[in-house]
Each structure stands twice: as C-alpha cells, then as structure tokens.
Design an enzyme around this catalytic site. Structure first.
Site, PDB file in Angstrom:
ATOM      1  CG  ASN A 152       6.881   2.509   4.646  1.00 55.87           C
ATOM      2  OD1 ASN A 152       6.067   2.820   4.057  1.00 55.87           O
ATOM      3  ND2 ASN A 152       5.978   3.211   5.712  1.00 55.87           N
ATOM      4  CB  CYS A 187       2.727  10.480   1.682  1.00 53.21           C
ATOM      5  SG  CYS A 187       1.421  11.625   1.484  1.00 53.21           S
ATOM      6  CG  HIS A 214       7.264   7.213   5.447  1.00 51.45           C
ATOM      7  ND1 HIS A 214       7.386   6.511   4.641  1.00 51.45           N
ATOM      8  CD2 HIS A 214       5.974   7.136   6.725  1.00 51.45           C
ATOM      9  CE1 HIS A 214       5.980   6.557   4.552  1.00 51.45           C
ATOM     10  NE2 HIS A 214       5.210   6.411   5.198  1.00 51.45           N
ATOM     11  NE  ARG A 222      -0.870   2.509   2.714  1.00 48.81           N
ATOM     12  CZ  ARG A 222      -0.763   3.328   3.744  1.00 48.81           C
ATOM     13  NH1 ARG A 222      -0.527   5.016   2.918  1.00 48.81           N
ATOM     14  NH2 ARG A 222      -0.398   3.915   4.482  1.00 48.81           N
ATOM     15  CG  ASP A 223       3.199   4.263   2.980  1.00 50.17           C
ATOM     16  OD1 ASP A 223       3.260   5.288   2.190  1.00 50.17           O
ATOM     17  OD2 ASP A 223       2.734   4.384   4.194  1.00 50.17           O
TER      18      ASP A 223
HETATM   19  N1  COA Z   1     -12.862   5.442  -3.539  1.00 53.52           N
HETATM   20  C1  COA Z   1     -13.925   5.334  -4.610  1.00 53.52           C
HETATM   21  N2  COA Z   1     -14.444   6.475  -5.429  1.00 53.52           N
HETATM   22  C2  COA Z   1     -14.395   7.953  -3.940  1.00 53.52           C
HETATM   23  C3  COA Z   1     -14.100   7.373  -3.336  1.00 53.52           C
HETATM   24  C4  COA Z   1     -13.821   6.015  -2.498  1.00 53.52           C
HETATM   25  N3  COA Z   1     -13.047   5.908  -0.561  1.00 53.52           N
HETATM   26  N4  COA Z   1     -14.683   8.827  -2.106  1.00 53.52           N
HETATM   27  C5  COA Z   1     -14.966   9.314  -2.982  1.00 53.52           C
HETATM   28  N5  COA Z   1     -14.787   8.675  -4.118  1.00 53.52           N
HETATM   29  C6  COA Z   1     -15.921   9.602  -4.911  1.00 53.52           C
HETATM   30  C7  COA Z   1     -17.259  10.065  -5.493  1.00 53.52           C
HETATM   31  O1  COA Z   1     -18.224   8.799  -5.376  1.00 53.52           O
HETATM   32  C8  COA Z   1     -17.513  10.979  -5.991  1.00 53.52           C
HETATM   33  O2  COA Z   1     -17.191  10.360  -7.187  1.00 53.52           O
HETATM   34  P1  COA Z   1     -18.682  11.043  -8.692  1.00 53.52           P
HETATM   35  O3  COA Z   1     -17.519  12.343  -8.987  1.00 53.52           O
HETATM   36  O4  COA Z   1     -18.131  10.094  -9.021  1.00 53.52           O
HETATM   37  O5  COA Z   1     -19.597  11.636  -7.751  1.00 53.52           O
HETATM   38  C9  COA Z   1     -15.848  11.159  -6.021  1.00 53.52           C
HETATM   39  O6  COA Z   1     -14.926  10.579  -6.021  1.00 53.52           O
HETATM   40  C10 COA Z   1     -16.043  12.692  -5.496  1.00 53.52           C
HETATM   41  O7  COA Z   1     -16.115  12.622  -4.060  1.00 53.52           O
HETATM   42  P2  COA Z   1     -15.579  13.600  -2.954  1.00 53.52           P
HETATM   43  O8  COA Z   1     -16.018  12.991  -1.608  1.00 53.52           O
HETATM   44  O9  COA Z   1     -15.734  14.898  -2.989  1.00 53.52           O
HETATM   45  O10 COA Z   1     -13.798  13.257  -3.148  1.00 53.52           O
HETATM   46  P3  COA Z   1     -12.310  13.971  -3.116  1.00 53.52           P
HETATM   47  O11 COA Z   1     -13.006  14.280  -5.378  1.00 53.52           O
HETATM   48  O12 COA Z   1     -12.360  15.064  -2.513  1.00 53.52           O
HETATM   49  O13 COA Z   1     -11.762  12.611  -2.945  1.00 53.52           O
HETATM   50  C11 COA Z   1     -11.205  10.860  -1.500  1.00 53.52           C
HETATM   51  C12 COA Z   1     -11.512  12.602  -1.335  1.00 53.52           C
HETATM   52  C13 COA Z   1     -10.511  11.326   0.381  1.00 53.52           C
HETATM   53  C14 COA Z   1     -11.302  10.234  -1.749  1.00 53.52           C
HETATM   54  C15 COA Z   1      -9.430  11.459  -2.290  1.00 53.52           C
HETATM   55  O14 COA Z   1      -9.138  12.660  -2.032  1.00 53.52           O
HETATM   56  C16 COA Z   1      -8.755  10.193  -1.929  1.00 53.52           C
HETATM   57  O15 COA Z   1      -8.914   8.941  -2.193  1.00 53.52           O
HETATM   58  N6  COA Z   1      -7.521  10.316  -1.100  1.00 53.52           N
HETATM   59  C17 COA Z   1      -6.314   9.568  -0.504  1.00 53.52           C
HETATM   60  C18 COA Z   1      -5.156   9.516  -0.472  1.00 53.52           C
HETATM   61  C19 COA Z   1      -4.243   8.890  -0.352  1.00 53.52           C
HETATM   62  O16 COA Z   1      -4.558   8.014  -0.722  1.00 53.52           O
HETATM   63  N7  COA Z   1      -3.500   9.587   0.022  1.00 53.52           N
HETATM   64  C20 COA Z   1      -2.163   8.526   0.790  1.00 53.52           C
HETATM   65  C21 COA Z   1      -2.731   7.604   1.980  1.00 53.52           C
HETATM   66  S1  COA Z   1      -1.611   8.113   3.114  1.00 53.52           S
HETATM   67 ZN    ZN Z   2       3.120   6.254   5.110  1.00 51.87          ZN
END
Ligand code: COA
Ligand code: ZN
Length: 317
Positions: free
Chosen positions: A249, A240, A209, A15-16
C-alpha cells in the site's frame, strides 16, 4: 489545488501487509505494532481479517490479536471479513467497524474469495444483517476498482453496479481499492466524478497500492474530488496474495509526511510513526519501501561541509 484541512488515515499494514508475510508473525508482535500505531495517534486501524485460516494462515490468530491489543479511547479498530462467518467472528472479537471485500472483476473475486461477485454480494448481505444486529457500521471495500490483473480495465459502470448493491445492503462507506496499483490520477478523478454524485450519503475511502509509484498522485486527485479517507500501510508493507504483481500500500509515514508538508492535519505524530516503521522493519527482517524513513523529513538539515561556513555571505544561517 482544493485540499482538505484534515484527512483520516486508516492503517492497514497489520492486515494487508502481514497477511502476505512468508514467516508467521507471532501474536505478541502483531499486538505491539497495533498498539504503537494507536499510540502514534493513528485514528483507524484495520487490525486483521477474519477469513479462512487455511487460505490466509498468516492471520490465523485474529481473535487473539483483537483480545490482546490495548484499546485506546478514540481509536477505531476494524477488521476485514469476506462473509457472515467472518462477521460473526469479528463481532465476537469486539471490532468497532466491519470492513468487507468483494471485487469489481469476476476473475479477481474468484481468485480471492472463491465466489462469483453475485455469491459474494449474497454473503455480504448476510454480513450486513450481522453488523446491524450488533450495531456495527460496515465499510465495504471494492477490490480491482481501477483495473484487474486478470481482465485488465474495469469500466466505472461495473464498479457502480457493485457499489449500488453494497449501498443497498446498508454499507455506510465504500472503499475503492486499486489492488494492483494500476490507477492514474486522471482515471481516479473520472471514476470518483462518476460515482460520488450518485451516492450522496456515502463516505468514500481510497485504498491504494504503490506498485507503480502512483499512489500519492492518486490520493491528491481524490482529495481534489473531496475524498478525505485513505488507507495506508506502515513502511509500505503489503500486497494481495491472490493478485499477481501486487505490492504494498501507500506507505503511511510517507503519506503523513506529504500531508503535513501541505498543512493537512492527520492527528498522527510523524516521529512516532517513523519509530513504529523502524520496529516493523526489525520484525519482518528487511527494509521496507518507505522513503521518509531513509531520507528523513523535508525539514532535515545537514552540517555544513568543512570550509563552507567561513565563506557564507553575512546573514545566511
Ligand atoms: N472464517 C473461518 N472459517 C470460514 C470462514 C471464515 N470467515 N468462512 C468460511 N469458513 C469455513 C467454513 O465454516 C467451512 O468450514 P468446514 O469445511 O469446516 O465446514 C469452510 O470454511 C468452507 O466454507 P466455504 O463457504 O465453502 O468457503 P471456501 O472454502 O469457499 O472459502 C472464503 C471462502 C471466503 C472463506 C475464503 O476464500 C477466504 O477466507 N478468503 C479470504 C481471502 C483474503 O483474505 N484475501 C485477501 C483480502 S483482499
Ligand atoms: Zn489492498
């Protein structure tokens, strides 16, 4: 030193680590790595994340990976989710444990999940409800617990505020993350001594990390405070994508080697772990930061140089 007899390692490389790989790693190869890790005896694996596929395209095959891995009895398979949509996907995909993510600093939380901390905590409340209905435990991660790449120092009181809400919403465990490798052992001790007595029922994990070569010293400090759960990534993969300067990590095989040398059990077969790391290097097409894969374990012995054997005093070797 006050060291535990046994620690539990959670492998987070798939994942990370894989989330930041520039080339998409085919699903079968991700599955192969997870299966090699479980066969090596790694007790917990954060297999993937159920996030927005546009935001982290490298893990867009999360469902397929979960469906194809060989579930080894006794191995705990977890996945990271940022919100209830992710939690529903993770439950449907059959994860055993849900890992969540929120940052202790506002800037990193916005950069990472596009929400304020308050909005994230609201989403994580919904994650808690999904998890409870499905009977899945939640381990809540707190990114930038020891410092933020945008804001600098993060006061322990701020971490405590976030942890309090995560515990309130039913998290069984808290994983304090040093997202960009800024923590030092004294600080780790201070933060843990501040938090641990306040949350008696919580299982603590340290997610390090090794950006500044302080991960293993920090883990030693955490063990002295009673922590026995550590995240690590095979080969030292990782970083990240939403934290500038973040690197991998703590390397799983280096950590396991260090723990075994100190007679701390992990249940992991180090030779198989090193073989897995070799395979991961082939898959990503480059050498990884781990040291044991290069140096060999500390028991390694070399042949004597020519002539030395004859001149050794009696009784040596
Ligand atoms: N999986 C799949 N799709 C997702 C989702 C998820 N967990 N969460 C939201 N969505 C979809 C929504 O259904 C929506 O879809 P649509 O446009 O087709 O209706 C769209 O994303 C927007 O939803 P919203 O709640 O406004 O999300 P966003 O665009 O602000 O994104 C996150 C927010 C959290 C989903 C996004 O920033 C993200 O996935 N971040 C993860 C970052 C990460 O993994 N970082 C590393 C780990 S430390
Ligand atoms: Zn991490």
């Amino acid at each position: 030193m006050r060291l535990p007899k046994h620690v539990t390692i959670c492998e987070v490389g798939t994942r990370d680590g894989f989330q930041i790989e520039p080339e998409f790693i085919p699903t079968e190869l991700k599955v192969e790595v997870v299966d090699r890790l479980s066969e090596a005896g790694v007790p917990r694996i954060e297999v993937t994340s159920f996030v927005h596929p546009r935001v982290v395209p490298a893990l867009r095959d999360a469902e397929a990976v979960m469906a194809k891995i060989a579930r080894r009895p006794g191995t705990v398979y977890a996945a990271l989710v940022p919100n209830d949509k992710g939690a529903l996907r993770a439950v449907d995909a059959g994860v055993d444990v849900i890992h969540t993510v929120v940052s202790a600093s506002e800037s990193h939380n916005l950069a990472n999940v596009n929400m304020t901390i308050a909005d994230s905590l609201e989403k994580l409340r919904a994650v808690g409800r999904v998890a409870r209905r499905a009977g899945k435990p939640v381990i809540a991660g707190v990114s930038t617990s020891f410092g933020c790449p945008f804001e600098g120092p993060v006061p322990p009181s701020q971490v405590e505020r976030v942890v309090t809400q995560l515990v309130d919403m039913g998290a069984q465990g808290i994983s304090l993350a040093d997202t960009t490798g800024v923590a030092n052992p004294l600080q780790v001790t201070r933060v843990l001594e501040h938090l641990i007595p306040k949350f008696a029922a919580i299982e603590w994990t340290l997610h390090t990390h090794d950006t500044r070569a302080m991960a293993i010293p920090n883990i030693l400090a955490a063990m002295e405070c009673g922590v026995t759960r550590f995240d690590a990534s095979i080969g030292g993969l990782g970083g990240c994508p939403f934290a500038p300067g973040a690197s991998g990590n703590v390397c799983t095989e280096d950590l396991v080697h260090c723990l075994h040398a100190m007679e701390i059990g992990t249940g992991i077969d180090l030779a198989r772990l090193i073989a897995t790391s070799t395979r991961v290097q082939e898959i990503v097409g480059r050498a990884l930061p781990g040291q044991i894969i290069k140096a060999g374990p500390s028991q390694r012995r070399y042949p004597l140089p020519d002539g030395v054997a004859l001149r050794l005093p009696k009784g040596v070797r």
